[in-house]
Enzyme design. Sequence first.
Site, mmCIF file in Angstrom:
data_model
loop_
_atom_site.group_PDB
_atom_site.id
_atom_site.type_symbol
_atom_site.label_atom_id
_atom_site.label_comp_id
_atom_site.label_asym_id
_atom_site.label_seq_id
_atom_site.Cartn_x
_atom_site.Cartn_y
_atom_site.Cartn_z
ATOM 1 N N CYS A 174 3.930 -4.822 6.466
ATOM 2 C CA CYS A 174 3.443 -4.523 5.120
ATOM 3 C C CYS A 174 4.561 -3.962 4.241
ATOM 4 O O CYS A 174 5.631 -3.595 4.726
ATOM 5 C CB CYS A 174 2.294 -3.519 5.184
ATOM 6 S SG CYS A 174 0.706 -4.255 5.658
ATOM 7 N N HIS A 231 0.835 -1.196 0.000
ATOM 8 C CA HIS A 231 0.000 0.000 0.000
ATOM 9 C C HIS A 231 0.869 1.244 0.000
ATOM 10 O O HIS A 231 2.078 1.183 0.261
ATOM 11 C CB HIS A 231 -0.947 0.008 1.213
ATOM 12 C CG HIS A 231 -0.244 0.024 2.541
ATOM 13 N ND1 HIS A 231 0.211 1.184 3.133
ATOM 14 C CD2 HIS A 231 0.079 -0.980 3.397
ATOM 15 C CE1 HIS A 231 0.779 0.891 4.291
ATOM 16 N NE2 HIS A 231 0.727 -0.415 4.480
#
Length: 217
Positions: free
Chosen positions: A192, A179
């Site tokens: 992440c 992301h």
Amino acid sequence: MKLVTHYALPALAITFLLSSCGDPGTPNPNQAAPIRAAHVNPYEPGTYAHFKAQKGYPRNYGVWKNEAVLARTNASNSSIRIDLSDQRGYLMNGSELAMDYPVATGTSSHPTPTGNYRIVEKIASGKSSSTYGKIYNASGGLVKSDADSRKDKVPEGGKYVGAPMPYWMRLTWDGIGMHKGNVPRYPASHGCIRTYYKVVSTVYGKTRVGTRVSIVR
């Protein structure tokens, strides 16, 4: 009886010997500083070899695109490789490199797992973390900027606000994905893969649910 012969050295020779055996002598204030060779990139500008030979690569913010390959890369033929050691992402079209870009992956306490994955969910906007974010009190004051909703208590009347994760591309159902986010040039996330803001929309647009993602060290 063995005869031993002694030779006398001139005073100048003695001084030379002493100064040449570990004695740096008196610095010369007029002596110029040593000249350091400038970084010279031996490759043709615009080539990938030139890009990789830039000073600071791979831990800089440079982005390299093969415009011809990128133009024919789409959600049906793309794949992504993430290099944890170099903190770089590579958008691929088969065996051809379309784009090399910066990422920030998990820290040693929250490592990004290696392995082969597929994107299992895509959300362009409105996605936020249910685990990591900020906690505010009833007056709106910030209580904790790096809160873990599983451990940190929200004060009465306060609220937890999950960290925004636009251009979300989920890789695992336990919270690992790619992301948009802050991308310092070192591992910094909770696991992440934060993707550089200048390229994340391109990565998102060139992938789909089912796109292969390999994470290597």
